[in-house]
Structures are given as structure tokens and as C-alpha cells.
Design a protein around this motif. Structure first.
Motif, PDB file in Angstrom:
ATOM      1  N   ASN A 455      46.104  36.766  35.245  1.00  0.00           N
ATOM      2  CA  ASN A 455      44.944  36.052  34.709  1.00  0.00           C
ATOM      3  C   ASN A 455      43.635  36.804  34.968  1.00  0.00           C
ATOM      4  OD1 ASN A 455      46.280  33.636  33.717  1.00  0.00           O
ATOM      5  ND2 ASN A 455      46.650  33.132  35.847  1.00  0.00           N
ATOM      6  N   ASN A 456      43.705  38.122  35.028  1.00  0.00           N
ATOM      7  CA  ASN A 456      42.522  38.923  35.363  1.00  0.00           C
ATOM      8  C   ASN A 456      41.629  39.071  34.131  1.00  0.00           C
ATOM      9  OD1 ASN A 456      40.654  40.610  36.515  1.00  0.00           O
ATOM     10  ND2 ASN A 456      42.153  42.050  37.330  1.00  0.00           N
ATOM     11  N   PHE A 457      40.960  37.975  33.807  1.00  0.00           N
ATOM     12  CA  PHE A 457      40.135  37.940  32.594  1.00  0.00           C
ATOM     13  C   PHE A 457      38.929  38.868  32.680  1.00  0.00           C
ATOM     14  CE2 PHE A 457      36.304  36.062  30.694  1.00  0.00           C
ATOM     15  CZ  PHE A 457      36.640  36.108  29.361  1.00  0.00           C
ATOM     16  N   SER A 458      38.267  38.882  33.829  1.00  0.00           N
ATOM     17  CA  SER A 458      37.000  39.615  33.935  1.00  0.00           C
ATOM     18  C   SER A 458      37.180  41.115  33.697  1.00  0.00           C
ATOM     19  CB  SER A 458      36.365  39.380  35.312  1.00  0.00           C
ATOM     20  OG  SER A 458      37.224  39.819  36.341  1.00  0.00           O
ATOM     21  N   LEU A 459      38.273  41.704  34.196  1.00  0.00           N
ATOM     22  CA  LEU A 459      38.490  43.137  33.989  1.00  0.00           C
ATOM     23  C   LEU A 459      38.650  43.450  32.506  1.00  0.00           C
ATOM     24  CD1 LEU A 459      39.098  45.993  35.060  1.00  0.00           C
ATOM     25  CD2 LEU A 459      41.504  45.317  35.194  1.00  0.00           C
ATOM     26  N   ILE A 460      39.495  42.671  31.821  1.00  0.00           N
ATOM     27  CA  ILE A 460      39.733  42.921  30.396  1.00  0.00           C
ATOM     28  C   ILE A 460      38.449  42.696  29.598  1.00  0.00           C
ATOM     29  CG2 ILE A 460      41.097  42.251  28.397  1.00  0.00           C
ATOM     30  CD1 ILE A 460      42.747  43.532  30.597  1.00  0.00           C
ATOM     31  N   TYR A 461      37.772  41.610  29.874  1.00  0.00           N
ATOM     32  CA  TYR A 461      36.581  41.250  29.100  1.00  0.00           C
ATOM     33  C   TYR A 461      35.449  42.245  29.315  1.00  0.00           C
ATOM     34  CZ  TYR A 461      32.950  38.312  27.042  1.00  0.00           C
ATOM     35  OH  TYR A 461      31.924  37.839  26.264  1.00  0.00           O
ATOM     36  N   MET A 462      35.247  42.675  30.563  1.00  0.00           N
ATOM     37  CA  MET A 462      34.126  43.561  30.862  1.00  0.00           C
ATOM     38  C   MET A 462      34.405  45.007  30.466  1.00  0.00           C
ATOM     39  SD  MET A 462      31.963  41.410  32.158  1.00  0.00           S
ATOM     40  CE  MET A 462      30.704  42.410  32.902  1.00  0.00           C
ATOM     41  N   LEU A 463      35.679  45.429  30.493  1.00  0.00           N
ATOM     42  CA  LEU A 463      35.981  46.837  30.233  1.00  0.00           C
ATOM     43  C   LEU A 463      36.216  47.117  28.751  1.00  0.00           C
ATOM     44  CD1 LEU A 463      36.374  49.579  31.607  1.00  0.00           C
ATOM     45  CD2 LEU A 463      38.821  49.056  31.777  1.00  0.00           C
ATOM     46  N   THR A 464      37.115  46.391  28.122  1.00  0.00           N
ATOM     47  CA  THR A 464      37.453  46.679  26.723  1.00  0.00           C
ATOM     48  C   THR A 464      37.144  45.524  25.779  1.00  0.00           C
ATOM     49  OG1 THR A 464      39.727  45.844  26.917  1.00  0.00           O
ATOM     50  CG2 THR A 464      39.340  48.147  27.527  1.00  0.00           C
ATOM     51  N   GLY A 465      36.888  44.334  26.326  1.00  0.00           N
ATOM     52  CA  GLY A 465      36.711  43.163  25.474  1.00  0.00           C
ATOM     53  C   GLY A 465      37.980  42.785  24.728  1.00  0.00           C
ATOM     54  N   GLY A 466      39.124  43.295  25.207  1.00  0.00           N
ATOM     55  CA  GLY A 466      40.398  43.040  24.537  1.00  0.00           C
ATOM     56  C   GLY A 466      40.695  44.002  23.412  1.00  0.00           C
ATOM     57  N   GLY A 467      39.744  44.867  23.054  1.00  0.00           N
ATOM     58  CA  GLY A 467      39.910  45.769  21.926  1.00  0.00           C
ATOM     59  C   GLY A 467      40.816  46.947  22.228  1.00  0.00           C
ATOM     60  N   PRO A 468      41.094  47.741  21.204  1.00  0.00           N
ATOM     61  CA  PRO A 468      40.644  47.583  19.807  1.00  0.00           C
ATOM     62  C   PRO A 468      41.332  46.408  19.114  1.00  0.00           C
ATOM     63  CG  PRO A 468      42.189  49.400  19.979  1.00  0.00           C
ATOM     64  CD  PRO A 468      41.932  48.944  21.382  1.00  0.00           C
ATOM     65  N   ASN A 469      40.572  45.709  18.260  1.00  0.00           N
ATOM     66  CA  ASN A 469      41.066  44.498  17.630  1.00  0.00           C
ATOM     67  C   ASN A 469      42.073  44.799  16.515  1.00  0.00           C
ATOM     68  OD1 ASN A 469      39.437  42.932  19.272  1.00  0.00           O
ATOM     69  ND2 ASN A 469      37.803  42.760  17.754  1.00  0.00           N
ATOM     70  N   TYR A 470      43.022  43.860  16.352  1.00  0.00           N
ATOM     71  CA  TYR A 470      43.949  43.953  15.220  1.00  0.00           C
ATOM     72  C   TYR A 470      43.182  43.628  13.936  1.00  0.00           C
ATOM     73  CZ  TYR A 470      47.665  43.749  18.740  1.00  0.00           C
ATOM     74  OH  TYR A 470      48.480  44.006  19.796  1.00  0.00           O
ATOM     75  N   PRO A 471      43.383  44.374  12.881  1.00  0.00           N
ATOM     76  CA  PRO A 471      42.638  44.104  11.635  1.00  0.00           C
ATOM     77  C   PRO A 471      43.201  42.897  10.895  1.00  0.00           C
ATOM     78  CG  PRO A 471      44.158  45.942  11.317  1.00  0.00           C
ATOM     79  CD  PRO A 471      44.237  45.575  12.764  1.00  0.00           C
ATOM     80  N   GLY A 472      42.295  42.174  10.207  1.00  0.00           N
ATOM     81  CA  GLY A 472      42.707  41.116   9.297  1.00  0.00           C
ATOM     82  C   GLY A 472      43.059  39.791   9.932  1.00  0.00           C
ATOM     83  N   LEU A 473      42.735  39.585  11.211  1.00  0.00           N
ATOM     84  CA  LEU A 473      43.050  38.316  11.865  1.00  0.00           C
ATOM     85  C   LEU A 473      41.834  37.397  11.853  1.00  0.00           C
ATOM     86  CD1 LEU A 473      45.135  39.413  14.992  1.00  0.00           C
ATOM     87  CD2 LEU A 473      45.938  38.780  12.724  1.00  0.00           C
ATOM     88  N   SER A 474      42.090  36.086  11.823  1.00  0.00           N
ATOM     89  CA  SER A 474      40.995  35.118  11.853  1.00  0.00           C
ATOM     90  C   SER A 474      40.347  35.055  13.231  1.00  0.00           C
ATOM     91  CB  SER A 474      41.521  33.728  11.466  1.00  0.00           C
ATOM     92  OG  SER A 474      42.540  33.311  12.364  1.00  0.00           O
ATOM     93  N   VAL A 475      41.089  35.445  14.262  1.00  0.00           N
ATOM     94  CA  VAL A 475      40.572  35.469  15.630  1.00  0.00           C
ATOM     95  C   VAL A 475      40.515  36.923  16.081  1.00  0.00           C
ATOM     96  CG1 VAL A 475      40.952  34.711  18.009  1.00  0.00           C
ATOM     97  CG2 VAL A 475      41.549  33.206  16.119  1.00  0.00           C
ATOM     98  N   PRO A 476      39.401  37.366  16.700  1.00  0.00           N
ATOM     99  CA  PRO A 476      39.282  38.776  17.081  1.00  0.00           C
ATOM    100  C   PRO A 476      40.140  39.143  18.296  1.00  0.00           C
ATOM    101  CG  PRO A 476      37.372  37.539  17.848  1.00  0.00           C
ATOM    102  CD  PRO A 476      38.190  36.586  17.019  1.00  0.00           C
ATOM    103  N   VAL A 477      41.465  39.121  18.115  1.00  0.00           N
ATOM    104  CA  VAL A 477      42.400  39.468  19.183  1.00  0.00           C
ATOM    105  C   VAL A 477      42.680  40.964  19.115  1.00  0.00           C
ATOM    106  CG1 VAL A 477      44.689  39.044  20.134  1.00  0.00           C
ATOM    107  CG2 VAL A 477      43.400  37.172  19.105  1.00  0.00           C
TER     108      VAL A 477
END
Length: 530
Positions: A455-477
């Protein structure tokens, strides 16, 4: 015993008894004051729950108040007096949160489905309202009491004064009308022109229902001194449970399975309302064309990230602990202090520093270490994951170093001597003797570290923001999203939040972490028996 001696003893006991009584009285009054404060807070919560008609919360708060008063005023419940505060906070911040999250996961709660059906009907009617045909301006005044702004109008047929607010239909009130103005209303403060100008936005958005039937319309005011009747272009039929567009004749029927009004062509009216959808969120999590694939990839990556983080940080921490626990190293105390510096620096700041260092065009690593290369550390899916693991290794190894160093220093010194006598090599001593003994005391911490990294949200969010995002999705995952960061994006960071789906994912996270913890603690018992 002589009488003078007895008198002297009584004289000595008197002040002690009096002091004990004073302490008892003070303790009683302190407890009484604390209970009065708790009861006042509890009664405020009960009253608030009553006002919003939240009967379950009201019942729970009332039951808690009764139990707490019974425990703290009973002489037989002394142990419970120390357990109750922790139990209450456990119920509120753990059990209730988990239960409510589970409930939301079985609903369509989200953007456009936030409230009840009655609220949805009212919102649709208000959104399409316009001045009723033939409506005339009536004398009005904006009033205020403890609950907010209200509107008082002079009934166009009887001249009687009526007051209402956005939540309460018009009702009769007593007041004074002079020179065509409402100057006084009993129980309310009439806003002057200067006050209305200061709160112009609130006044312009003030709408008061005529009655409990939304088809009767609403009174609105533009200037705070006159009002007019506005009615919606939609008409609601409670018997048929339909909304009809009076301009086009289109009929929208309530679909109580999806919580929305829909016409024969499939067109929907917004907003909808919250309904029970069963296991749909859990099913969509895996089978949805939009999020099914990214969810499974995020689930696998969450396991890989958590496991790799625990293993890498533990391995590096153990190696450094073995090295710097050797008494033959000069200045080892200084080295040990230097090893924990990354742990002393705030993790989110360190993550931002690493984000700058890993920048493709201007990062220190590309510009200095790699001679100006343009390596997309954070923009390529695979490299982003490797960067996350590397940064987490930097952030996590000091903790494991401290844990392993403490475990090694607690080992009996004769163990290593016995291994040397038996002819075991240094590597064999570490692998067969020291490591199993260290694991006995560190496995619970490794389980906790796995749960933290899962559940290490802060590392993912602060470093990459979860990117690179998958194209064409309604949610920026994105490719580097773990489950918890994906939940955040679905619930908050998207144009159309879906709290039901996010809650379902949260339940999955809870189950996964719980199962891993259970298996880990079973393994801990196995290690203790070795």
C-alpha cells in the motif's frame, strides 16, 4: 493501651483519612466533569444524526453513550474502564470504516449517484426550472436564523407571510409588512440591502419549495425584495415513477436496478441515485473492457513490487549489518550512523529529489553519470518500475539495517565460536546459523514491511504518478500503478469518480494483505519451533 496513646493515634489518623477523602472527592468530580463532556459530545452527535435522519448512526451513538455511562459509574467494571476507550476508537476508526467500505462496494455510489432517489428527482426538477407562465413578482425578504438563509414571501392570494428554506417547504410565519416591504419576521433576522449585496451569490441560488410535491414548483428571488414562482419543464408522476419532459413529451422511467431515469431510446437523466448492485463492482474489476486488464496488471505488479522491495531491502540491510557488526572494523559506529541517514530524511522529500535526479532531459543521473544520455527512467513502463524499486531500496534499507543489526547483536557470542570449532566457513555460519536466528525475530517485521509496501501510495504517486498511462482509458491508470494508487485515481483523480468500484478494490487489498499476514505469522510459528 492507655487512653492518651489511643487519643494520639486517632489524632494522627484523622488528617490522613481527611486527605484520602479529599482525593476521592476530587477524583469523583474529575470523572463527573469528563463524563459530562463525553455525554455532551455524544448528545450532539445523536442530535446531528437525528437532523440528517441517519437512524443507524443515531442508534449506535445512543447505545455507546449508555454503555460508557454504565461502565464508568459502576464499581464492578473497573477493568472495562481501561479497555473501553480503545474499543470505542477501534469500532469507529476500524470496524465502522471497514463495514462502510464493504457496504459501498455493493452499490453504484459515485459521480451522478451520490444520494437518494428523492434528491435526484429534486435536482433534476431544479436544474430545468424556469419562470412559471403567468407568475407575478410577490413581496419577499431574505431571512436568516441558525440554520442558514430562508425566504419569506407574501402569499399572492391571501397576503399571509410564509417562510421556507431549500430543505423545508413554505409555512406560515408572523411578521410585519410596511410600505410594500417585509420589515420584520418573528424568529428570524431580515437581511438589509447591504447584507444581501455581500451575499449576492447565496441569495441568487436560494430556491424554496412551495410544498412537499416538487411539481408545485419553487420560489426564487433575484434582488432579495421580490420573488417569483418557478416550475420545472419536467413533471414527476409518483404513481408511474416517471419524469415527463413537458416540452417534448418524452417519458423517462425510473430504473431502480441502475439508479437512473431512462427513456425508451436509452437516454438517461442526471443525476441518478445510489442503489444496491450486488457483486457488479467486483465483476467489472476483472471483466471490464476499460479496467479489467489494467487491474490484473496492477495486482501482479503490487505483489512483485511489495515482495521485491522486502527482499531487496532486507538483503542489503542484512549484508551491511553483518559487515558493520564486525568489531574489527575501525570507526564502525560512524559507518553505522551514516547508514541510517536515508531513513532520517523525510521519505516524500527524498522521493521528489530522486524524481528530479531521474529526469530524462535534466536529471543528474543522465547528465552526470551517463554523459548526457536521454534515458526515460520515469516515462518507460519497465524502466519506471525498476526506478521505483531502486528508489525504494534507497529509502528502505536503513530500516532493515537497524532491525538486522539489533537482531545480530542479540545473538549469543558462543554460537559463532561453536561454528568455528565445528569448521564451518563464514558463509556457512551466516546461512545456517545466523540467518535462521535473525528470521525468528524479524519475520513479523518483514510481514509488516510487505503490507506497507503493498500500500505504498506515496512513493508511486510522488515518483511516477502511476505513469506512463495506458492510452484510451476513461481513468488515467498507468503501468507503474499499484492497487492503492489505482483506487485513488478511480475514487478521486478521475473526471467521474466511482466510489463503489474503488471500495471493492479496497476490500480486495484488505483480503490480500490479511491472507499474506496470516500465512506469514503461521510461518513465524514454524520458525520458532526450529
Amino acid at each position: 493501651m492507655s487512653e492518651p496513646v489511643k487519643a494520639a493515634e486517632k489524632k494522627k489518623e484523622g488528617p490522613k483519612t481527611s486527605h484520602a477523602n479529599d482525593v476521592t472527592k476530587r477524583g469523583f468530580f474529575v470523572k463527573l466533569i469528563l463524563m459530562m463532556l463525553i455525554d455532551a459530545l455524544g448528545l450532539y452527535g445523536v442530535f446531528t444524526a437525528y437532523m440528517v435522519k441517519s437512524w443507524i448512526v443515531l442508534g449506535v451513538l445512543a447505545a455507546l453513550l449508555i454503555v460508557v455511562n454504565w461502565i464508568y459509574f459502576s464499581k464492578r467494571m473497573i477493568p472495562a474502564k481501561y479497555l473501553v476507550p480503545g474499543m470505542v476508537f477501534l469500532l469507529i476508526y476500524q470496524v465502522f470504516v471497514m463495514g462502510y467500505t464493504g457496504y459501498v462496494s455493493f452499490t453504484n455510489y459515485g459521480q451522478g449517484h451520490n444520494s437518494t432517489k428523492e434528491d435526484a428527482i429534486s435536482a433534476i426538477l431544479k436544474a430545468s426550472e424556469q419562470r412559471a407562465p403567468g407568475a407575478v413578482n410577490v413581496t419577499a425578504a431574505v431571512v436568516e436564523d441558525g440554520s442558514g438563509l430562508g425566504l419569506v414571501i407574501a402569499d399572492p392570494t391571501t397576503g399571509a407571510l410564509k417562510e421556507g428554506n431549500p430543505d423545508t417547504p413554505l409555512r406560515d410565519v408572523q411578521g410585519t409588512v410596511s410600505a410594500g416591504m417585509i420589515s420584520d419576521v418573528q424568529g428570524y433576522k431580515v437581511l438589509k440591502v447591504a447584507d444581501i449585496l455581500k451575499r449576492q451569490t447565496d441569495v441568487a441560488g436560494l430556491t424554496v419549495p412551495v410544498s412537499s410535491d416538487p411539481n408545485d414548483g419553487y420560489y426564487k428571488t433575484d434582488d432579495g425584495t421580490t420573488a417569483y414562482l418557478a416550475k420545472s419543464t419536467y413533471a414527476y408522476d409518483a404513481q408511474a415513477d416517471t419524469l415527463t419532459d413537458t416540452a417534448t413529451g418524452t417519458v423517462y422511467t425510473a430504473d431502480n436496478k441502475t439508479g437512473v431515469f431512462v427513456d425508451s431510446a436509452g437516454n438517461e437523466l442526471t443525476p441518478g441515485w445510489r442503489v444496491f448492485v450486488g457483486f457488479s463492482n467486483y465483476k467489472n474489476m476483472v471483466t471490464s473492457n476499460d479496467l479489467g486488464g489494467p487491474f490484473l496488471k496492477a495486482l501482479v505488479w503490487s505483489f512483485v513490487f511489495a515482495a521485491a522491495s522486502v527482499l531487496s531491502t532486507f538483503a542489503l540491510g542484512l549484508i551491511l549489518a553483518l559487515v558493520f557488526s564486525d568489531k574489527r572494523i575501525k570507526g564502525r559506529k560512524v559507518y553505522q550512523s551514516l547508514m541510517i541517514l536515508p531513513y532520517a530524511f523525510p521519505a516524500f522529500l527524498a522521493t521528489l529529489v530522486w524524481k528530479g535526479m531521474l529526469n530524462t532531459d535534466f536529471g543528474f543521473i543522465n547528465q552526470v553519470f551517463l554523459g548526457g544520455a536521454h534515458i526515460p527512467w520515469l516515462d518507460n513502463g519497465l524502466l519506471a518500475k525498476l526506478s521505483i524499486l531502486g528508489v525504494n531500496l534507497w529509502l528502505g534499507f536503513p530500516y532493515m539495517f537497524l532491525v538486522c543489526l539489533g537482531a545480530l547483536q542479540s545473538l549469543p557470542g558462543d554460537i559463532e565460536e561453536a561454528a568455528k570449532i565445528d569448521g564451518a566457513s563464514g558463509l556457512r555460519t551466516v546461512w545456517s546459523i545466523k540467518l535462521p536466528l535473525v528470521l525468528q525475530s524479524t519475520v513479523p517485521l518483514l510481514i509488516a514491511s510487505f503490507a506497507f509496501n503493498f500500500n505504498n501510495f506515496s512513493l508511486i504517486y510522488m515518483l511516477t504518478g502511476g505513469g506512463p498511462n495506458y492510452p484510451g482509458l476513461s481513468v488515467p491508470v498507468g503501468e507503474s500503478d499499484i492497487l492503492i494508487s489505482m483506487v485513488y485515481k478511480i475514487a478521486i483523480d478521475s473526471g467521474s469518480p466511482n466510489y463503489g468500484l474503488a471500495s471493492a478494490m479496497s476490500i480486495v487489498i484488505f483480503i490480500v494483505v490479511g491472507v499474506i499476514a496470516w500465512l506469514g505469522f503461521r510461518q513465524t510459528k514454524t520458525l520458532e519451533e526450529l
